[in-house]
Design a protein around this motif. Structure first.
Motif, short mmCIF file in Angstrom:
data_model
loop_
_atom_site.label_atom_id
_atom_site.label_comp_id
_atom_site.label_asym_id
_atom_site.label_seq_id
_atom_site.Cartn_x
_atom_site.Cartn_y
_atom_site.Cartn_z
N THR A 49 -28.04 51.44 -63.07
CA THR A 49 -26.58 51.37 -63.22
C THR A 49 -26.47 50.70 -64.66
O THR A 49 -26.93 49.89 -65.29
CB THR A 49 -26.16 50.12 -62.24
OG1 THR A 49 -26.57 50.49 -60.85
CG2 THR A 49 -24.64 49.93 -62.28
N LYS A 50 -25.18 51.16 -65.27
CA LYS A 50 -24.67 51.00 -66.53
C LYS A 50 -23.45 50.12 -66.33
O LYS A 50 -22.84 50.09 -65.28
CB LYS A 50 -24.70 52.11 -67.43
CG LYS A 50 -25.90 53.06 -67.57
CD LYS A 50 -25.38 54.11 -68.44
CE LYS A 50 -26.71 55.09 -68.50
NZ LYS A 50 -26.45 56.41 -69.31
N ILE A 51 -22.93 49.42 -67.56
CA ILE A 51 -21.81 48.88 -67.64
C ILE A 51 -20.68 49.62 -67.25
O ILE A 51 -19.66 49.18 -66.08
CB ILE A 51 -21.68 47.91 -68.81
CG1 ILE A 51 -22.70 46.85 -69.15
CG2 ILE A 51 -20.22 47.38 -68.98
CD1 ILE A 51 -22.66 46.28 -70.44
N GLU A 52 -20.73 50.82 -67.66
CA GLU A 52 -19.69 51.58 -67.38
C GLU A 52 -19.40 52.16 -65.98
O GLU A 52 -18.51 52.59 -65.44
CB GLU A 52 -19.43 52.92 -68.33
CG GLU A 52 -20.68 53.64 -68.32
CD GLU A 52 -21.73 53.27 -69.58
OE1 GLU A 52 -22.55 54.24 -69.97
OE2 GLU A 52 -21.39 52.04 -69.81
N ASP A 53 -20.47 51.88 -65.22
CA ASP A 53 -20.60 51.99 -63.88
C ASP A 53 -20.02 51.19 -62.79
O ASP A 53 -19.71 51.28 -61.64
CB ASP A 53 -21.91 52.49 -63.23
CG ASP A 53 -22.57 53.71 -63.97
OD1 ASP A 53 -22.01 54.57 -64.28
OD2 ASP A 53 -23.68 53.75 -64.34
N VAL A 54 -19.73 50.21 -63.60
CA VAL A 54 -19.23 48.98 -62.44
C VAL A 54 -17.92 49.09 -62.23
O VAL A 54 -17.04 49.24 -62.94
CB VAL A 54 -19.36 47.55 -63.44
CG1 VAL A 54 -18.65 46.48 -62.53
CG2 VAL A 54 -20.63 47.18 -63.63
N ASP A 55 -17.50 49.08 -60.94
CA ASP A 55 -16.14 49.64 -60.66
C ASP A 55 -15.36 48.25 -60.67
O ASP A 55 -15.65 47.18 -60.38
CB ASP A 55 -16.32 50.01 -58.80
CG ASP A 55 -15.11 50.57 -58.32
OD1 ASP A 55 -14.56 51.50 -58.77
OD2 ASP A 55 -14.31 49.59 -57.64
N VAL A 56 -13.93 48.69 -61.04
CA VAL A 56 -12.85 47.77 -61.14
C VAL A 56 -11.64 48.14 -60.54
O VAL A 56 -10.45 47.45 -60.91
CB VAL A 56 -12.86 47.32 -62.75
CG1 VAL A 56 -13.64 46.82 -63.47
CG2 VAL A 56 -12.20 48.80 -63.50
N GLU A 57 -12.14 49.13 -59.56
CA GLU A 57 -10.51 49.38 -58.97
C GLU A 57 -10.55 48.50 -57.95
O GLU A 57 -11.30 47.94 -57.25
CB GLU A 57 -10.95 50.87 -58.33
CG GLU A 57 -9.84 51.54 -57.79
CD GLU A 57 -10.11 52.91 -57.33
OE1 GLU A 57 -9.27 53.79 -56.57
OE2 GLU A 57 -11.29 53.67 -57.67
#
Length: 451
Positions: A420-428
């Motif tokens: 998992t990369k930082i850009e994969d962290v969901d913020v929705e």
């Protein structure tokens, strides 16, 4: 009217809408929010009757949704603030918070030792639920079969109460629409489940009354019902009043605290610079790792900024609970007639580019020079509302938020699961009564010398 439209940042300072048969204005700037919540607070502090919240609160016999603004609500507010939500009462539950957070941290530590990811949203929900079950109901569900059912009931209640019921806007055909969509049935079902829970909790408390000695909310409310506590006068609590107030405790205290911590951890994981800075502050200023207390927050200036910025960019409530004008008023130069519904758009206010530079970015330092707090006096930042209808449980909820974050950030380093990369962290977000993360935050704790 779709919730996405209500949350649009394209609104001017005050937008008039006709939602079905209900005239509605939406306030989307700090200036109009101040007029509604402060200048004309007494004229705008009533509530419209809403079908689902009304059902779950025993015909608005609670504090949050009580309508209209009248002597009952004023007396209930006084009693609640004096007996239930005072700083003295919050302090009296510190030992319980310490125990629950300690148990939570033990679980996180074991996950860290095994290298297992932690579903923070789920575990924080359990932490908050266990805390509220003890201080509110005098019962401990941790590890029992009731725990999961209890949490599911809270989540379903929040979803139902946050839904737009057609009944609220089309009095004649709305009920038929809600029956067709299933909302009416869901509301009836969860209402029965919660009532059964309240009855069990009250019965349990009465059977152990001498042991409880009014140390939880039910004990205090039952004492008010008997006339042993309260502020005197002609007002007395009934059993339905007690159940309505318990709904506020149950729903207002669990999901909100859990989501506040989960969103804070989400933003810290997506902003490594901020994470390093806040952990450095904690580890430099907390001298005794075996005695992390809420009082330590007074020395943690950067963590306070982080929490404020989290509330700014991800307020727990995107729209404040609707108000209703009791008199004709003039807001922002516009005449607003009596019986108009008012929605204060917190999401738009918190992301207003005229107030906040780079409003979509997570920058805690923006509060370094701003003498601003979230307690309702600064209308640029209103996560808990303001005025007569400000959230009464703010102090209780924030005490748990502070203690949980201090322990999570001081005791552990954190990494994303493998692959998992930082850009994969969901913020929705997903919308209900509160704005929850669509996808839970999964993190791997790293046991450190501070653990």
């Amino acid at each position: 009217m779709d919730l996405t439209i209500l949350l649009s940042k394209k609104y001017g300072p005050l937008m008039y809408l006709k939602l079905g048969n209900v005239p509605t204005v939406v306030a989307s700037t700090p200036e109009t929010a101040k007029e509604i919540l402060k200048t004309y607070d007494v004229d705008c502090c009533s509530r419209p009757y809403l079908a689902c919240p009304g059902k779950l609160s025993y015909l608005s016999n609670d504090l949050a949704f009580s309508d209209p603004y009248n002597e009952y609500w004023r007396e209930l507010r006084k009693m609640s603030m004096f007996e239930l939500y005072s700083s003295k009462r919050v302090q009296s539950f510190q030992h319980t918070r310490d125990e629950e957070v300690s148990s939570f941290i033990d679980f996180v530590k074991q996950s860290g030792l095994s290298g297992s990811p932690v579903n923070l949203n789920r575990k924080l929900m359990s932490l908050s639920a266990n805390m509220i079950s003890r201080v509110g109901f005098g019962m401990n569900f941790r590890g029992s079969k009731l725990e999961e059912k209890y949490e599911e009931a809270v989540l379903e209640s929040m979803k139902v109460m946050g839904s737009f019921a057609a009944t609220d806007f089309f009095p004649y055909i709305g009920r038929i629409i809600d029956m067709f969509t299933g909302l009416h049935g869901r509301c009836e079902k969860i209402s029965r489940e919660l009532d059964e829970f309240y009855e069990q909790a009250i019965k349990y408390h009465q059977q152990h009354e001498n042991k409880n000695d009014q140390k939880d909310f039910i004990g205090l409310l039952l004492a008010m019902e008997r006339g042993e506590l309260g502020l005197g006068g002609k007002f007395r609590l009934t059993r339905n009043h007690i159940k309505g107030i318990l709904m506020d405790v149950l729903l207002g205290g669990i999901d909100t605290s859990a989501q506040a911590v989960a969103w804070t951890m989400t933003h810290l994981m997506t902003n490594p610079r901020v994470m390093r800075k806040v952990q450095t502050e904690l580890r430099e200023r907390i001298k005794n790792k075996d005695n992390i207390t809420e009082e330590g927050m007074k020395d943690l200036d950067y963590l306070k900024m982080v929490i404020k910025e989290t509330f700014r960019i991800n307020p727990v409530f995107l729209l404040l609970a609707p108000r209703e004008t009791m008199n004709d008023v003039k807001i922002n130069g516009y005449s607003v007639p009596k019986k108009t519904r008012i929605q204060v758009n917190i999401w738009a206010i918190h992301r207003n580019p005229e107030t906040w530079k780079d409003p979509e970015r997570f920058i805690p330092e923006r509060f370094a020079e701003a003498d601003m707090d979230y307690k309702g006096q600064n209308f640029e930042l209103l996560p808990f509302g303001s005025g007569r209808r400000v959230c009464p449980g703010m102090g209780m909820g924030m005490a748990l938020v502070h203690l949980a974050l201090m322990n999570l950030l001081y005791r552990f380093d954190w990494k994303l699961p493998e692959g998992t990369k930082i850009e994969d962290v969901d913020v929705e977000e997903i919308y209900g009564l509160t704005a929850r993360k669509k996808e839970p935050l999964q993190l791997v704790p790293i046991v450190t010398q501070w653990t």
